[in-house]
Write a protein that holds these residues in place. Structure first.
Motif, PDB file in Angstrom:
ATOM      1  N   ARG A 181     -13.201   8.735  -6.931  1.00  0.00           N
ATOM      2  CA  ARG A 181     -12.688  10.046  -6.520  1.00  0.00           C
ATOM      3  C   ARG A 181     -12.289  10.074  -5.047  1.00  0.00           C
ATOM      4  O   ARG A 181     -11.388  10.819  -4.661  1.00  0.00           O
ATOM      5  N   SER A 182     -12.969   9.281  -4.204  1.00  0.00           N
ATOM      6  CA  SER A 182     -12.664   9.264  -2.769  1.00  0.00           C
ATOM      7  C   SER A 182     -12.598   7.831  -2.276  1.00  0.00           C
ATOM      8  O   SER A 182     -13.530   7.046  -2.508  1.00  0.00           O
ATOM      9  N   LEU A 183     -11.498   7.500  -1.599  1.00  0.00           N
ATOM     10  CA  LEU A 183     -11.319   6.182  -1.013  1.00  0.00           C
ATOM     11  C   LEU A 183     -10.960   6.358   0.460  1.00  0.00           C
ATOM     12  O   LEU A 183      -9.857   6.785   0.796  1.00  0.00           O
ATOM     13  N   TRP A 184     -11.921   6.027   1.337  1.00  0.00           N
ATOM     14  CA  TRP A 184     -11.750   6.180   2.779  1.00  0.00           C
ATOM     15  C   TRP A 184     -11.659   4.786   3.415  1.00  0.00           C
ATOM     16  O   TRP A 184     -12.610   4.025   3.375  1.00  0.00           O
ATOM     17  N   LEU A 185     -10.509   4.486   4.026  1.00  0.00           N
ATOM     18  CA  LEU A 185     -10.286   3.180   4.641  1.00  0.00           C
ATOM     19  C   LEU A 185      -9.684   3.311   6.041  1.00  0.00           C
ATOM     20  O   LEU A 185      -9.201   2.325   6.599  1.00  0.00           O
ATOM     21  N   THR A 186      -9.701   4.477   6.633  1.00  0.00           N
ATOM     22  CA  THR A 186      -9.032   4.721   7.910  1.00  0.00           C
ATOM     23  C   THR A 186      -9.693   3.966   9.065  1.00  0.00           C
ATOM     24  O   THR A 186     -10.854   3.561   8.996  1.00  0.00           O
ATOM     25  N   SER A 187      -8.926   3.788  10.128  1.00  0.00           N
ATOM     26  CA  SER A 187      -9.431   3.279  11.413  1.00  0.00           C
ATOM     27  C   SER A 187     -10.047   1.896  11.298  1.00  0.00           C
ATOM     28  O   SER A 187     -11.180   1.660  11.727  1.00  0.00           O
ATOM     29  N   ASN A 188      -9.311   0.982  10.706  1.00  0.00           N
ATOM     30  CA  ASN A 188      -9.684  -0.423  10.683  1.00  0.00           C
ATOM     31  C   ASN A 188      -8.503  -1.229  11.204  1.00  0.00           C
ATOM     32  O   ASN A 188      -7.648  -0.694  11.921  1.00  0.00           O
ATOM     33  N   TYR A 189      -8.441  -2.493  10.847  1.00  0.00           N
ATOM     34  CA  TYR A 189      -7.312  -3.345  11.232  1.00  0.00           C
ATOM     35  C   TYR A 189      -6.640  -3.926   9.984  1.00  0.00           C
ATOM     36  O   TYR A 189      -6.191  -5.074   9.976  1.00  0.00           O
ATOM     37  N   LEU A 190      -6.554  -3.121   8.959  1.00  0.00           N
ATOM     38  CA  LEU A 190      -5.988  -3.565   7.687  1.00  0.00           C
ATOM     39  C   LEU A 190      -4.478  -3.734   7.795  1.00  0.00           C
ATOM     40  O   LEU A 190      -3.806  -2.992   8.517  1.00  0.00           O
ATOM     41  N   THR A 191      -3.944  -4.689   7.056  1.00  0.00           N
ATOM     42  CA  THR A 191      -2.512  -4.973   7.075  1.00  0.00           C
ATOM     43  C   THR A 191      -1.969  -4.994   5.641  1.00  0.00           C
ATOM     44  O   THR A 191      -2.705  -4.855   4.673  1.00  0.00           O
ATOM     45  N   GLY A 192      -0.661  -5.192   5.541  1.00  0.00           N
ATOM     46  CA  GLY A 192      -0.031  -5.291   4.225  1.00  0.00           C
ATOM     47  C   GLY A 192       0.274  -3.934   3.617  1.00  0.00           C
ATOM     48  O   GLY A 192       0.119  -2.886   4.250  1.00  0.00           O
ATOM     49  N   GLU A 193       0.718  -3.951   2.365  1.00  0.00           N
ATOM     50  CA  GLU A 193       1.102  -2.732   1.663  1.00  0.00           C
ATOM     51  C   GLU A 193      -0.034  -2.229   0.779  1.00  0.00           C
ATOM     52  O   GLU A 193      -0.984  -2.958   0.480  1.00  0.00           O
ATOM     53  N   VAL A 194       0.085  -0.977   0.360  1.00  0.00           N
ATOM     54  CA  VAL A 194      -0.843  -0.428  -0.622  1.00  0.00           C
ATOM     55  C   VAL A 194      -0.486  -1.042  -1.976  1.00  0.00           C
ATOM     56  O   VAL A 194       0.640  -0.896  -2.449  1.00  0.00           O
ATOM     57  N   PRO A 195      -1.421  -1.756  -2.613  1.00  0.00           N
ATOM     58  CA  PRO A 195      -1.100  -2.426  -3.884  1.00  0.00           C
ATOM     59  C   PRO A 195      -0.634  -1.442  -4.948  1.00  0.00           C
ATOM     60  O   PRO A 195      -1.134  -0.316  -5.043  1.00  0.00           O
ATOM     61  N   LYS A 196       0.316  -1.866  -5.751  1.00  0.00           N
ATOM     62  CA  LYS A 196       0.828  -1.000  -6.811  1.00  0.00           C
ATOM     63  C   LYS A 196      -0.243  -0.699  -7.854  1.00  0.00           C
ATOM     64  O   LYS A 196      -0.156   0.300  -8.578  1.00  0.00           O
ATOM     65  N   GLU A 197      -1.286  -1.567  -7.921  1.00  0.00           N
ATOM     66  CA  GLU A 197      -2.379  -1.336  -8.866  1.00  0.00           C
ATOM     67  C   GLU A 197      -3.125  -0.045  -8.575  1.00  0.00           C
ATOM     68  O   GLU A 197      -3.816   0.493  -9.454  1.00  0.00           O
ATOM     69  N   TYR A 198      -2.982   0.488  -7.354  1.00  0.00           N
ATOM     70  CA  TYR A 198      -3.685   1.723  -7.004  1.00  0.00           C
ATOM     71  C   TYR A 198      -3.096   2.934  -7.729  1.00  0.00           C
ATOM     72  O   TYR A 198      -3.662   4.021  -7.683  1.00  0.00           O
ATOM     73  N   GLU A 199      -1.967   2.743  -8.374  1.00  0.00           N
ATOM     74  CA  GLU A 199      -1.385   3.826  -9.164  1.00  0.00           C
ATOM     75  C   GLU A 199      -2.285   4.199 -10.340  1.00  0.00           C
ATOM     76  O   GLU A 199      -2.141   5.280 -10.926  1.00  0.00           O
ATOM     77  N   GLN A 200      -3.216   3.306 -10.680  1.00  0.00           N
ATOM     78  CA  GLN A 200      -4.122   3.567 -11.796  1.00  0.00           C
ATOM     79  C   GLN A 200      -5.301   4.458 -11.408  1.00  0.00           C
ATOM     80  O   GLN A 200      -6.087   4.854 -12.263  1.00  0.00           O
ATOM     81  N   LEU A 201      -5.434   4.774 -10.122  1.00  0.00           N
ATOM     82  CA  LEU A 201      -6.561   5.584  -9.649  1.00  0.00           C
ATOM     83  C   LEU A 201      -6.267   7.059  -9.904  1.00  0.00           C
ATOM     84  O   LEU A 201      -6.060   7.850  -8.981  1.00  0.00           O
TER      85      LEU A 201
END
Length: 665
Positions: A224-244
């Protein structure tokens, strides 16, 4: 008297005889009652006890966590029903009977724990809840924490935990809540977390995580909640996240990611919060409002978003909408209840009003950002202690600043735009770091009426806001860009990372900044990276002092300034001085050469003084060389005769080459 004595004696004798009989009867009664009670207790249930592994494990966990005062841990811990004001340790029956109880919950939240998580925590095999939030625990998360197969809730947020997220956490098949935000965890997000099929909340924000988002997280259908802010993540949001499809919160802002956003994440029917900022993309269209029926907070800033703000958004339940740093067009809709602050006086207007078209008035500028007047190193720094959060012009009209944006903190006010240092900075220029000016998004300083020429700009910084362990602000990351005269000179600048620690000053120097039209612009810009919502949630650029000086030239140990008037000297005077100095150098060189020639150290004096006697007459060696063409072959005397030549005196002479066949002259 004798009669009375006999009566008393008889009474005491009777008591002496009867008392033992009475006492024996009481003892037997008591024994019968006690035996009856014991038989009743045995018939009920014996006192339960913890297993030895749990006793020792709980004792180690409590001891090494740094909890004070420490409770007594015994086999009868669960039955003693001890009350602790600061912690909660829950015992539960696993089989449904009271004679088998185990530790199922440990809550030690906000109790100043300053130790670490002992690996014996995994021996509490029936543990369902572990909450060690809001402490100062350090070291890493035990690698084998994934052995706690019954764990449903793991809260380790707001500590100082380091190292990686153990991949073994992917074995916690019953886990529903995983909160690790606001630590110093690094490395990549383990793809094994994609096996946590029961997971509902995943909070990994405000750490130092890097790498790309694992596509396996798209398998978390209950998330229900995915918090990933304020890191050093790179790349794109995977298309698999459309299943969430169950997502209510999706937040990945403040990273180094690229776009675009998967369409379904912009059309989630349950989304109440969508925060996807600072994507390095070529731009994408504004989401359709009909696909966001539940949205309350929408942050799409710094994404090169195109188009215009749809009028249909008026009918949404929006409370906050952040669209800074995009490529939107059109006008701002009337239904937006925000306040647009416009600068009352433009920089160009100040130049026209105050500089009066002159080419120059000032050749330097010093500002103590956020502080008072100060004299340091022979320089006078102007005070900059007005708490205005929009636009301010210094009374001398030599400089001004413009501040824009709003803090993400809901409690921020005008006093937050100037911050005081409470720890002290170790530096000869410590006064400059006592205070600082901070701005939510963009902070621009203008230097007015500066003379035409090249300048050196020095910017002083010290992180005095994200600096305390007590309130966890030291975990915060302040990241922003710096522009001088429109050119970016610093990208993703992190004060603490540059200085090494909080409350330590650092200076960045930039040379060759050209001023042509009396105006110098220094802009500090927050592009959505770094910490967003951590306490005290005062995001945005921060600066302690500004120094602007002309580029200097060194000539014969005398310092002059290129393209500037210094004191009462005009440019013509400076040019004249330079010409005079150069002329003096040339004259001195000529005199030195003449002296060396007179001494015979240079020139052909030796050739003039050396003579050759021919026919009783002397000729200088120079005359002979000239007359013979430097002894050229055309003047050679052959074997059959002589060849004449004329020396400088005009007389004809001769020369004969001495060879093996001709020995005489």
């Amino acid at each position: 008297m004798a009669v009375m004595f006999l009566i008393k004696f008889s009474f005491f004798l009777l008591l002496f005889v009867l008392c033992p009989l009475y006492s024996g009867s009481r003892s037997r009664c008591s024994a019968q009652k006690t035996g009856s009670a014991q038989q009743t207790g045995a018939a009920m249930a014996p006192r339960s006890s913890l297993e030895s592994d749990e006793v020792y494990a709980l004792a180690n966990v409590v001891y090494y966590s740094g909890l004070m005062p420490r409770p007594t841990i015994s086999y009868s811990f669960c039955d003693d029903q001890l009350s602790f004001s600061s912690i909660t340790i829950t015992c539960s029956s696993i089989t449904g009977t009271d004679n088998e109880r185990h530790i199922t919950g440990i809550t030690m939240e906000n109790v100043r724990l300053n130790g670490y998580i002992h690996s014996d925590i995994t021996k509490l095999t029936y543990l369902e809840t572990l909450d060690l939030s809001n402490n100062q625990l350090h070291d890493s998360i035990p690698y084998n924490l994934g052995d706690l197969s019954h764990l449903t809730s793991l809260y380790l947020k707001q500590n100082f935990l380091t190292g990686i997220i153990p991949p073994s956490l992917g074995n916690l098949n019953s886990l529903e809540y995983l909160s690790l935000y606001f630590n110093k965890l690094s490395g990549e997000i383990p793809h094994q977390l994609g096996k946590l099929s029961q997971l509902q909340i995943l909070s990994l924000d405000d750490n130092e995580l890097n790498g790309t988002l694992p596509k396996e997280l798209g398998n978390l259908r209950n998330l229900r909640s995915l918090w990933l802010t304020s890191n050093y993540l790179t790349g794109e949001v995977p298309k698999e996240y459309e299943q969430l499809e169950s997502l209510e919160v999706f937040a990945v802002g403040g990273n180094n990611m690229s776009g675009p956003i998967p369409p379904s994440l912009r059309t989630g029917p349950n989304l109440t919060r969508l925060q996807v900022s600072d994507l390095k993309s070529t731009g994408f269209a504004f989401p359709n409002s009909s696909n966001l029926p539940s949205i309350e907070t929408l942050d799409l800033s710094f994404n090169k978003l195109t188009g215009r703000i749809p009028d249909s958004f008026e009918h949404l339940n929006l409370e906050t909408m952040l669209l800074t740093g995009n490529k939107l067009n059109g006008k701002i809709p009337d239904w937006i209840n925000g306040t647009i602050t416009r600068m009352g006086t433009s920089p160009s207007q100040i130049i026209d009003d105050h500089c009066h078209g002159k080419n120059s008035q000032y050749h330097s500028l010093f500002i103590n950002a956020g502080g008072e007047d100060a004299n340091i190193g022979g320089k006078h720094y102007d005070a900059d202690n007005i708490s205005s959060n929009t636009f301010y012009v210094d009374p001398t009209k030599r400089w001004a600043y413009v501040c824009s944006g709003d803090f993400l903190s809901t409690t921020a006010n005008s006093s937050d735009y100037i911050r005081n240092n409470t720890c002290g900075v170790s530096s000869p220029e410590a006064t400059l770091y006592d205070k600082a000016r901070i701005c939510p998004q963009s902070l621009t300083y203008y230097g007015f009426c500066l003379q035409k020429g090249n300048y050196t700009v020095e910017l002083d910084f010290a992180e005095i806001v994200f600096s305390k362990d007590e309130d966890y602000s030291s975990l915060g990351k302040r990241v922003f860009d710096v522009y001088i005269q429109g050119t970016r000179v610093l990208e993703d600048f992190n004060i603490k990372k540059e200085a090494g620690i909080p409350n330590k000053g650092c200076t960045k120097s930039f040379k060759g900044n050209k001023v042509d039209h009396n105006l110098l612009e220094i802009r500090l810009f927050w592009a959505g990276k770094g910490s967003l919502y951590n306490p005290p949630a005062l995001n945005g650029p921060l600066i302690s002092a500004i120094s602007v000086t002309p580029v200097r030239l060194l000539l014969l140990s005398t310092t002059i300034y290129s393209d500037f008037k210094i004191g009462v000297l005009s440019t013509k005077w400076i040019v004249g001085i330079v010409i005079a100095v150069v002329s003096a150098l040339v004259l001195a060189s000529l005199l030195l050469w003449a002296f060396m020639w007179r001494m015979g150290w240079v020139g052909d004096r030796e050739l003039n003084n050396t003579t050759v006697k021919i026919r009783e007459k002397e000729y200088s060696l120079k005359e002979v060389i000239v007359a013979t063409g430097n002894f050229g072959p055309q003047n050679e005397i052959g074997p059959d005769g002589l060849h004449g030549y004329t020396p400088g005196s005009g007389e004809t002479c001769c020369r004969k080459e001495v060879t093996s066949r001709h020995k005489a002259v």
